[in-house]
Design a protein around this motif. Structure first.
Motif, PDB file in Angstrom:
ATOM      1  N   HIS A 372      45.047  51.599   3.796  1.00 29.65           N
ATOM      2  CA  HIS A 372      43.666  51.143   3.663  1.00 29.65           C
ATOM      3  C   HIS A 372      43.222  51.189   2.204  1.00 29.65           C
ATOM      4  O   HIS A 372      43.757  51.949   1.387  1.00 29.65           O
ATOM      5  CB  HIS A 372      42.710  52.020   4.484  1.00 29.65           C
ATOM      6  CG  HIS A 372      43.037  52.099   5.938  1.00 29.65           C
ATOM      7  ND1 HIS A 372      42.738  51.101   6.831  1.00 29.65           N
ATOM      8  CD2 HIS A 372      43.647  53.077   6.662  1.00 29.65           C
ATOM      9  CE1 HIS A 372      43.140  51.447   8.045  1.00 29.65           C
ATOM     10  NE2 HIS A 372      43.706  52.648   7.967  1.00 29.65           N
ATOM     11  N   VAL A 374      39.633  51.945   0.307  1.00 20.88           N
ATOM     12  CA  VAL A 374      38.291  52.467   0.550  1.00 20.88           C
ATOM     13  C   VAL A 374      37.435  52.190  -0.682  1.00 20.88           C
ATOM     14  O   VAL A 374      37.712  52.706  -1.769  1.00 20.88           O
ATOM     15  CB  VAL A 374      38.317  53.978   0.853  1.00 20.88           C
ATOM     16  CG1 VAL A 374      36.909  54.480   1.169  1.00 20.88           C
ATOM     17  CG2 VAL A 374      39.263  54.267   2.011  1.00 20.88           C
ATOM     18  N   VAL A 387      35.635  50.531   4.311  1.00 25.48           N
ATOM     19  CA  VAL A 387      37.090  50.569   4.458  1.00 25.48           C
ATOM     20  C   VAL A 387      37.597  49.156   4.688  1.00 25.48           C
ATOM     21  O   VAL A 387      37.135  48.461   5.598  1.00 25.48           O
ATOM     22  CB  VAL A 387      37.509  51.482   5.620  1.00 25.48           C
ATOM     23  CG1 VAL A 387      39.028  51.498   5.767  1.00 25.48           C
ATOM     24  CG2 VAL A 387      36.984  52.903   5.405  1.00 25.48           C
ATOM     25  N   THR A 389      41.146  46.868   5.314  1.00 25.49           N
ATOM     26  CA  THR A 389      42.515  47.002   5.790  1.00 25.49           C
ATOM     27  C   THR A 389      43.213  45.653   5.718  1.00 25.49           C
ATOM     28  O   THR A 389      42.770  44.687   6.353  1.00 25.49           O
ATOM     29  CB  THR A 389      42.551  47.510   7.244  1.00 25.49           C
ATOM     30  OG1 THR A 389      41.752  48.693   7.348  1.00 25.49           O
ATOM     31  CG2 THR A 389      43.969  47.812   7.673  1.00 25.49           C
ATOM     32  N   PRO A 404      32.697  53.219   7.837  1.00 22.63           N
ATOM     33  CA  PRO A 404      33.012  54.396   8.649  1.00 22.63           C
ATOM     34  C   PRO A 404      31.757  55.174   9.007  1.00 22.63           C
ATOM     35  O   PRO A 404      30.765  55.182   8.262  1.00 22.63           O
ATOM     36  CB  PRO A 404      33.933  55.212   7.732  1.00 22.63           C
ATOM     37  CG  PRO A 404      33.576  54.786   6.353  1.00 22.63           C
ATOM     38  CD  PRO A 404      33.209  53.330   6.467  1.00 22.63           C
ATOM     39  N   ASP A 450      46.947  58.413   5.395  1.00 21.45           N
ATOM     40  CA  ASP A 450      45.600  57.864   5.265  1.00 21.45           C
ATOM     41  C   ASP A 450      44.525  58.949   5.243  1.00 21.45           C
ATOM     42  O   ASP A 450      43.373  58.708   5.616  1.00 21.45           O
ATOM     43  CB  ASP A 450      45.330  56.880   6.407  1.00 21.45           C
ATOM     44  CG  ASP A 450      46.241  55.670   6.330  1.00 21.45           C
ATOM     45  OD1 ASP A 450      46.300  55.054   5.251  1.00 21.45           O
ATOM     46  OD2 ASP A 450      46.916  55.371   7.335  1.00 21.45           O
ATOM     47  N   GLU A 469      40.794  61.629   8.291  1.00 17.39           N
ATOM     48  CA  GLU A 469      41.896  60.681   8.354  1.00 17.39           C
ATOM     49  C   GLU A 469      41.418  59.371   8.951  1.00 17.39           C
ATOM     50  O   GLU A 469      40.728  59.337   9.979  1.00 17.39           O
ATOM     51  CB  GLU A 469      43.054  61.237   9.175  1.00 17.39           C
ATOM     52  CG  GLU A 469      44.277  60.354   9.149  1.00 17.39           C
ATOM     53  CD  GLU A 469      45.574  61.112   9.420  1.00 17.39           C
ATOM     54  OE1 GLU A 469      46.644  60.504   9.284  1.00 17.39           O
ATOM     55  OE2 GLU A 469      45.490  62.298   9.749  1.00 17.39           O
ATOM     56  N   LEU A 470      41.785  58.283   8.283  1.00 17.18           N
ATOM     57  CA  LEU A 470      41.439  56.962   8.781  1.00 17.18           C
ATOM     58  C   LEU A 470      42.450  56.529   9.829  1.00 17.18           C
ATOM     59  O   LEU A 470      43.661  56.675   9.638  1.00 17.18           O
ATOM     60  CB  LEU A 470      41.442  55.958   7.627  1.00 17.18           C
ATOM     61  CG  LEU A 470      40.400  56.176   6.536  1.00 17.18           C
ATOM     62  CD1 LEU A 470      40.676  55.265   5.348  1.00 17.18           C
ATOM     63  CD2 LEU A 470      38.998  55.945   7.067  1.00 17.18           C
ATOM     64  N   GLY A 474      40.446  51.756  10.620  1.00  9.74           N
ATOM     65  CA  GLY A 474      39.629  52.141   9.478  1.00  9.74           C
ATOM     66  C   GLY A 474      38.501  53.080   9.822  1.00  9.74           C
ATOM     67  O   GLY A 474      37.647  53.363   8.968  1.00  9.74           O
ATOM     68  N   GLU A 475      38.486  53.589  11.053  1.00  8.66           N
ATOM     69  CA  GLU A 475      37.460  54.555  11.424  1.00  8.66           C
ATOM     70  C   GLU A 475      37.881  55.941  10.945  1.00  8.66           C
ATOM     71  O   GLU A 475      39.060  56.279  10.919  1.00  8.66           O
ATOM     72  CB  GLU A 475      37.229  54.559  12.935  1.00  8.66           C
ATOM     73  CG  GLU A 475      36.094  55.485  13.391  1.00  8.66           C
ATOM     74  CD  GLU A 475      34.781  55.187  12.684  1.00  8.66           C
ATOM     75  OE1 GLU A 475      34.454  55.943  11.747  1.00  8.66           O
ATOM     76  OE2 GLU A 475      34.120  54.208  13.050  1.00  8.66           O
ATOM     77  N   LEU A 476      36.890  56.713  10.563  1.00 13.57           N
ATOM     78  CA  LEU A 476      37.135  58.050  10.046  1.00 13.57           C
ATOM     79  C   LEU A 476      37.107  59.039  11.204  1.00 13.57           C
ATOM     80  O   LEU A 476      36.048  59.317  11.782  1.00 13.57           O
ATOM     81  CB  LEU A 476      36.070  58.399   9.005  1.00 13.57           C
ATOM     82  CG  LEU A 476      36.268  59.659   8.186  1.00 13.57           C
ATOM     83  CD1 LEU A 476      37.562  59.596   7.390  1.00 13.57           C
ATOM     84  CD2 LEU A 476      35.088  59.848   7.244  1.00 13.57           C
TER      85      LEU A 476
END
Length: 757
Positions: A372, A374, A387, A389, A404, A450, A469-470, A474-476
């Motif tokens: 990713h 960021v 984020v 990707t 995120p 990530d 961690e993504l 791309g979600e945290l």
């Protein structure tokens, strides 16, 4: 310009040139007398020793967050405290780091690697830490490092190879291990291969090898056991360039670059095994005026003002100016573009737009993880994360975008830190009610996964450090709070707001205001001592962050603190910066003066209760306020400043800043430069606000002569001038927390005494 006219040629005698001699006997004797006068005025006065001790306690606090960086699975940290004023380099495991935080103290089990205090005592040198690069690949991964140290904190430094197993520097002789070493210069030494058997070196190689700004012009590659004279030549910058640099990216590629000036670069890729130039050609290359690159390099053909960063198999291209490609596409300044490396070098100009600026949003920076990208964005000077990707490692396929969810982290720091809301009817408020919080993200290791280091803070709430961690989308997820710094000052009742002032040309200029509303005995609002901070240069934005020292030294006493986001900085991207370059520099100072006026008009303060503070380019900023806007200011705190703009380009690194300020040797340019040269704006018979000038003898970036000669002239004119020059510290003006505490206590106490009378 709504300012005081520039002064006519001075009738005063020239300032003595011996002040330029950094360690000259007469100059140091003059410094000693000024320092003694300052110490006599402050050291033993009521409250000063207590303030100094409180600041040092904050700087040395054992429960500070120990920031760490990962290399080969271990976490490395450099730590200073009262017992180790020069510092310890150490490492630990993730498990120990997680388990180490306890209430009120830091209990991590650290493995000590290098004690700078002990090293300095053994070598009779006041070493200051400038960083370390742990070898991350090959059989020596995690076992060798390149450590950079500065004598006294100057930019000039040395690099030595360090054995992490024996805890000793590797001897340079072949029988002792043929360790890599760089002599004192403004150069660098960096790993050049996976095995740790070669390095990239830029150094002072003798006559003609340094640029006018003092940076090395030539990069060589050395194999273990070779002397610098035996290294193959990779790149030689042109004689009038700022210098030459090289680095090896996380994916193993070698990049070479020159900076023709501060804001332009020429970039080349040096493929593995590509032909270079033999050591015998080194002097010939340096003798020429033009840049010379190894014959096997591949030029990256982008606008000279663009900044290029490799990521996976892509080039990420940040534009400082509009770019019209050969295909007829136009990309605006401030954009971020992506292109596959191989295709781009083969001539393709198929670019993917990753970010385009808006009138309120700019790109502040980015970090790269394994999968990713960021982005850190500034939205009216407040950070947010996005984020991105890619569809594949070469950037093919559509990019996904995701904001995120930072709710868990932001919950630790409320919109204005729990402060009362500002009066909604105030027409100067900028987007009232939104969260004034800073969020930052940096990859733990782009080759490893990530994971992100995440920090959150506000002006009044301490920093929270977490790791997250993504996921593939791309979600945290799996955010783990690792440390929460304790409060260092009483923030109860403090209000944080964001406002706009209007500059002379109608431009809206944001600023942050932090402080308790001042009230008189009847409960009506009244002006308070206010400290206005600014920078306004080099595309550097000022943002939000916790203020432990300012909180203790200024806010707790009832003062108001203001941060101005003036042109010349990077708050709104390259256009905001370029609006204050060279002949447009007056806009920077008009913006700052507009904020000062706005604070008075709103009743926050009065001119007699307003101090301005800035360092380096910010020192030039407040020097202009001193000389062009003395009626707006009650005191000036001027740190490691540029002040004599007639000759700044001839002093140390000053030649590299002509792209920012202009060339004073050109008569046409001197006409506008002299309008922001504080030394030349001083006039006999005028009254100027009290000024504190601080610098460092070891500052080899901005010459201490700027502060020395300004103080000398102002004293000659009978002005109220306080001067202090630290013996070390470089451009940071201090090398230890004890020195930092003294200088910060001096600055805050000076301002408070001058304003609270």
């Amino acid at each position: 310009m709504n300012t005081t006219p520039a002064s006519p040629p001075s009738e005063l005698e020239p300032v003595p040139d011996w002040l330029d001699e950094i360690e000259g006997e007469r100059a140091l004797a003059w410094v000693a007398r000024r320092n003694a006068a300052t110490r006599a005025a402050y050291d033993n006065t009521p409250g000063f020793a207590e303030l100094r001790a409180d600041i040092q306690a904050i700087l040395d606090a054992p429960d500070r967050i120990p920031r760490a960086g990962q290399a080969v699975g271990a976490l490395y940290n450099f730590w200073t405290d009262a017992a180790h004023p020069r510092g310890l380099w150490r490492r630990t495991t993730w498990e120990a780091y997680r388990a180490g935080a306890t209430a009120g103290s830091e209990q991590t089990d650290w493995e000590e690697l290098l004690d700078l205090d002990a090293l300095g005592a053994a070598e009779d040198t006041a070493w200051v830490w400038h960083g370390a690069a742990v070898l991350r690949t090959g059989p020596r991964a995690g076992r060798r490092a390149l450590i950079t140290l500065s004598a006294g904190g100057a930019d000039t430094d040395v690099t030595r190879e360090f054995d992490l197993e024996s805890r000793h520097f590797v001897p340079t002789d072949p029988d002792g291990g043929a360790g890599f070493h760089r002599e004192s210069s403004k150069g660098f030494l960096a790993w050049a291969d996976d095995a740790g058997e070669a390095v990239l070196l830029a150094d002072d190689f003798g006559p003609g090898s340094l640029s006018p700004a003092g940076y090395p012009r030539q990069v060589r590659r050395l194999r273990r056991g070779q002397s610098p004279q035996e290294g193959e030549v990779l790149l030689t910058a042109a004689a009038d360039d700022d210098g030459a640099w090289a680095y090896r990216d996380p994916w193993g590629r070698t990049w070479l670059l020159t900076h023709p000036d501060f804001y332009t670069e020429e970039l080349w890729l040096l493929p593995d095994g590509a032909p270079t130039l033999p050591a015998a050609d080194a002097e010939r290359c340096l003798a020429g005026a033009q840049a010379v690159v190894a014959p096997g390099t591949l030029h990256v053909d982008v606008p000279a003002s663009a900044a290029v960063t490799p990521a996976w198999d892509l080039l990420l291209i940040e534009l400082r100016e509009d770019w019209e490609t050969t295909a007829g596409c136009i990309y605006p300044a401030g954009s971020l573009l992506a292109a596959p490396i191989d295709a781009f070098l083969d001539g393709s100009r198929e670019l993917t737009v990753l970010f385009t600026p808006t009138p309120t949003t700019s790109l502040s920076g980015f970090t790269i993880t394994a999968h990713h990208l960021v982005l850190t964005l500034l939205d009216d000077c407040v950070t947010t994360l996005e984020v991105l990707t890619p569809g594949g490692p070469d950037g093919t396929g559509p990019w996904r975008r995701h904001r995120p969810d930072l709710g868990a982290l932001l919950g630790a720091t409320t919109a204005t830190g729990g402060e009362p809301a500002a009066a909604p009817e105030d027409p100067t408020l900028l987007r009232p009610g939104r969260a004034l919080v800073d969020v930052s993200a940096s990859a733990v290791d782009p080759r490893e996964g990530d994971r992100l280091w995440l920090t959150v803070s506000s002006f009044t709430r301490p920093t929270v450090l977490a790791v997250g961690e993504l996921d593939a989308a791309g979600e945290l997820g799996a955010v783990e709070v690792l440390r929460e710094a304790p409060a260092r000052f009483d923030a109860s009742g403090i209000v944080v707001t964001q406002h706009v002032a209007v500059s002379d040309d109608g431009t809206r200029v944001p600023y942050f205001q932090i402080g308790r509303p001042a009230r008189d005995d009847a409960g009506a609002s009244r002006p308070a001592p206010t400290l206005l901070y600014g920078y306004g240069g080099f595309e550097i934005p000022l943002g939000i962050g916790y203020l432990p020292v300012t909180g203790r030294a200024w806010l707790e006493r009832g003062g108001t603190y203001v941060v101005a986001n003036i042109r010349g900085g990077g708050e709104y991207g390259p256009a905001w910066h370029r609006a204050g370059l060279k002949r447009h520099r007056h806009r920077v100072y008009e913006d700052f003066a507009a904020v000062a006026r706005a604070l008075v008009e709103r009743g926050v303060t009065t001119p007699a209760q307003l101090a301005v503070r800035g360092g380096s380019n910010g020192g030039l900023l407040v020097g202009v306020m001193l000389t062009r806007y003395p009626q707006l200011v009650g005191a000036v705190v001027c740190e490691v400043p540029l002040l004599d703009m007639r000759r700044y380009h001839r002093l140390l690194a000053g030649a590299s800043w002509e792209a920012e300020y202009g060339n004073p040797d050109d008569p046409e340019q001197w006409e506008f430069i002299r309008e922001f040269s504080p030394f030349h704006l001083l006039q006999p018979g005028r009254s100027y606000p009290p000024a504190l000038l601080v610098t460092s003898t070891r500052d080899d970036r901005v010459h201490p002569a700027h502060a020395r000669t300004m103080a000398y002239r102002m004293l000659e004119l009978g002005q109220d001038v306080t001067y202090f020059e630290n013996s070390e510290g470089g451009h940071g003006r201090a090398a230890t927390n004890a020195q930092r505490a003294y200088m910060q206590a001096l600055e805050y106490e000076f301002a408070w005494r001058r304003l609270a009378r």
